[in-house]
Design a protein around this motif. Structure first.
Motif, PDB file in Angstrom:
ATOM      1  N   ASP A 142     -12.551  -6.417   8.469  1.00 55.49           N
ATOM      2  CA  ASP A 142     -11.938  -5.182   8.977  1.00 55.49           C
ATOM      3  C   ASP A 142     -11.275  -4.415   7.843  1.00 55.49           C
ATOM      4  O   ASP A 142     -11.243  -3.192   7.829  1.00 55.49           O
ATOM      5  CB  ASP A 142     -10.864  -5.498  10.030  1.00 55.49           C
ATOM      6  N   VAL A 143     -10.726  -5.181   6.910  1.00 59.64           N
ATOM      7  CA  VAL A 143      -9.998  -4.588   5.796  1.00 59.64           C
ATOM      8  C   VAL A 143     -10.510  -5.209   4.496  1.00 59.64           C
ATOM      9  O   VAL A 143     -10.812  -6.397   4.455  1.00 59.64           O
ATOM     10  CB  VAL A 143      -8.474  -4.867   5.936  1.00 59.64           C
ATOM     11  N   VAL A 144     -10.642  -4.386   3.452  1.00 61.03           N
ATOM     12  CA  VAL A 144     -11.110  -4.874   2.161  1.00 61.03           C
ATOM     13  C   VAL A 144     -10.011  -4.631   1.137  1.00 61.03           C
ATOM     14  O   VAL A 144      -9.584  -3.497   0.942  1.00 61.03           O
ATOM     15  CB  VAL A 144     -12.385  -4.117   1.723  1.00 61.03           C
ATOM     16  N   LYS A 145      -9.558  -5.705   0.503  1.00 57.19           N
ATOM     17  CA  LYS A 145      -8.474  -5.562  -0.471  1.00 57.19           C
ATOM     18  C   LYS A 145      -8.900  -6.057  -1.836  1.00 57.19           C
ATOM     19  O   LYS A 145      -9.468  -7.135  -1.958  1.00 57.19           O
ATOM     20  CB  LYS A 145      -7.268  -6.404  -0.040  1.00 57.19           C
ATOM     21  N   GLY A 146      -8.630  -5.231  -2.849  1.00 54.30           N
ATOM     22  CA  GLY A 146      -8.733  -5.724  -4.225  1.00 54.30           C
ATOM     23  C   GLY A 146     -10.095  -5.769  -4.887  1.00 54.30           C
ATOM     24  O   GLY A 146     -10.173  -5.697  -6.091  1.00 54.30           O
ATOM     25  N   ILE A 147     -11.189  -5.862  -4.152  1.00 50.99           N
ATOM     26  CA  ILE A 147     -12.471  -6.066  -4.835  1.00 50.99           C
ATOM     27  C   ILE A 147     -13.218  -4.775  -5.169  1.00 50.99           C
ATOM     28  O   ILE A 147     -14.232  -4.794  -5.844  1.00 50.99           O
ATOM     29  CB  ILE A 147     -13.413  -7.007  -4.052  1.00 50.99           C
ATOM     30  N   LEU A 148     -12.728  -3.661  -4.673  1.00 54.03           N
ATOM     31  CA  LEU A 148     -13.360  -2.376  -4.972  1.00 54.03           C
ATOM     32  C   LEU A 148     -12.303  -1.416  -5.484  1.00 54.03           C
ATOM     33  O   LEU A 148     -11.133  -1.529  -5.127  1.00 54.03           O
ATOM     34  CB  LEU A 148     -13.945  -1.757  -3.696  1.00 54.03           C
ATOM     35  N   ARG A 149     -12.756  -0.445  -6.292  1.00 59.81           N
ATOM     36  CA  ARG A 149     -11.823   0.618  -6.639  1.00 59.81           C
ATOM     37  C   ARG A 149     -12.225   1.863  -5.863  1.00 59.81           C
ATOM     38  O   ARG A 149     -13.383   2.039  -5.498  1.00 59.81           O
ATOM     39  CB  ARG A 149     -11.800   0.856  -8.146  1.00 59.81           C
ATOM     40  N   CYS A 150     -11.244   2.698  -5.599  1.00 56.73           N
ATOM     41  CA  CYS A 150     -11.501   3.930  -4.859  1.00 56.73           C
ATOM     42  C   CYS A 150     -12.292   4.883  -5.754  1.00 56.73           C
ATOM     43  O   CYS A 150     -12.064   4.964  -6.957  1.00 56.73           O
ATOM     44  CB  CYS A 150     -10.177   4.568  -4.449  1.00 56.73           C
ATOM     45  N   ARG A 151     -13.249   5.618  -5.161  1.00 56.51           N
ATOM     46  CA  ARG A 151     -14.070   6.512  -5.991  1.00 56.51           C
ATOM     47  C   ARG A 151     -13.322   7.802  -6.346  1.00 56.51           C
ATOM     48  O   ARG A 151     -13.789   8.586  -7.159  1.00 56.51           O
ATOM     49  CB  ARG A 151     -15.397   6.818  -5.305  1.00 56.51           C
TER      50      ARG A 151
ATOM     51  N   LYS B  70      -2.578  -2.057  -5.029  1.00 56.20           N
ATOM     52  CA  LYS B  70      -3.936  -2.625  -4.973  1.00 56.20           C
ATOM     53  C   LYS B  70      -4.799  -1.799  -4.041  1.00 56.20           C
ATOM     54  O   LYS B  70      -4.372  -1.439  -2.951  1.00 56.20           O
ATOM     55  CB  LYS B  70      -3.876  -4.064  -4.440  1.00 56.20           C
ATOM     56  N   PRO B  71      -6.029  -1.486  -4.481  1.00 62.05           N
ATOM     57  CA  PRO B  71      -6.907  -0.715  -3.593  1.00 62.05           C
ATOM     58  C   PRO B  71      -7.116  -1.435  -2.264  1.00 62.05           C
ATOM     59  O   PRO B  71      -7.256  -2.652  -2.220  1.00 62.05           O
ATOM     60  CB  PRO B  71      -8.218  -0.615  -4.370  1.00 62.05           C
ATOM     61  N   GLU B  72      -7.107  -0.649  -1.213  1.00 63.72           N
ATOM     62  CA  GLU B  72      -7.250  -1.231   0.120  1.00 63.72           C
ATOM     63  C   GLU B  72      -8.050  -0.267   0.993  1.00 63.72           C
ATOM     64  O   GLU B  72      -7.783   0.924   1.000  1.00 63.72           O
ATOM     65  CB  GLU B  72      -5.849  -1.436   0.698  1.00 63.72           C
ATOM     66  N   PHE B  73      -9.035  -0.797   1.669  1.00 58.26           N
ATOM     67  CA  PHE B  73      -9.919   0.040   2.480  1.00 58.26           C
ATOM     68  C   PHE B  73     -10.047  -0.511   3.891  1.00 58.26           C
ATOM     69  O   PHE B  73     -10.011  -1.720   4.101  1.00 58.26           O
ATOM     70  CB  PHE B  73     -11.328   0.084   1.871  1.00 58.26           C
ATOM     71  N   GLU B  74     -10.245   0.423   4.810  1.00 57.85           N
ATOM     72  CA  GLU B  74     -10.518   0.026   6.180  1.00 57.85           C
ATOM     73  C   GLU B  74     -12.020   0.199   6.403  1.00 57.85           C
ATOM     74  O   GLU B  74     -12.607   1.165   5.920  1.00 57.85           O
ATOM     75  CB  GLU B  74      -9.734   0.945   7.112  1.00 57.85           C
TER      76      GLU B  74
END
Ligand SMILES: [Zn+2]
Length: 164
Positions: free
Chosen positions: A110-119, A132-136
């Motif tokens: 549901d949530v992605v933390k730390g493994i991607l950077r925001c574009r 830390k980058p965090e995505f839903e």
């Protein structure tokens, strides 16, 4: 060939790769994504002492695919599910004594933390802030992520290109 041996050959065909004795086999990785998978699992930078092998462009019924085999390590689902970001169709096979004891598809978190950077270069998660980058995860087909800081969305190639 004995019946038992025949069964083993049959199993080998099913997993379509050279069998390993113990470990984790990640199958049905999207063609060209094997290195990203290693990166996501932290198997590139980490000092590891187990065998990791990669097969790329392997024929399968659905076209070409990549395969990653990690010997003597049963990776945790929490780690493996992150693979779904670049390969939602990937399957995980846990092998013990040459037998597949568990097989399942990776699950989109549901949530992605730390493994991607925001574009978005200007996103606060790309600055020197201790953020830390965090995505839903906002979409599954295709996988779509929304940055929790700047709300910018990423999908497809954008996701695999931004694996840290
Ligand atoms: Zn952002």
């Amino acid at each position: 060939m004995s019946e038992n041996e025949e069964k083993k050959v049959e199993k080998r065909k099913k997993i379509k790769i050279t069998p390993i004795k113990h470990g984790t086999v990640i199958d049905h990785i999207r063609k060209g994504q094997a290195m990203k998978v290693l990166k996501i699992l932290g198997l590139i930078e980490r000092d590891i002492d187990f065998i990791v092998s990669i097969a790329m462009n392997v024929d399968s019924s659905e076209g070409k695919k990549d395969i990653v085999k990690v010997e003597d390590m049963e990776l945790k689902n929490e780690e493996l599910d992150k693979i779904s970001l670049v390969s939602p169709e990937a399957t995980v096979n846990i092998i013990r004594d040459y037998e597949v004891v568990d097989k399942h598809r990776v699950k989109l978190p549901d949530v992605v933390k730390g493994i991607l950077r925001c574009r978005n270069q200007n996103c606060i998660s790309n600055q020197d802030e201790p953020v830390k980058p965090e995505f839903e995860v906002v979409g599954k087909q295709p996988v779509t992520l929304k940055c929790n800081y700047c709300e910018r969305e990423m999908k497809g190639e954008e996701i695999s290109e931004n694996v840290i």
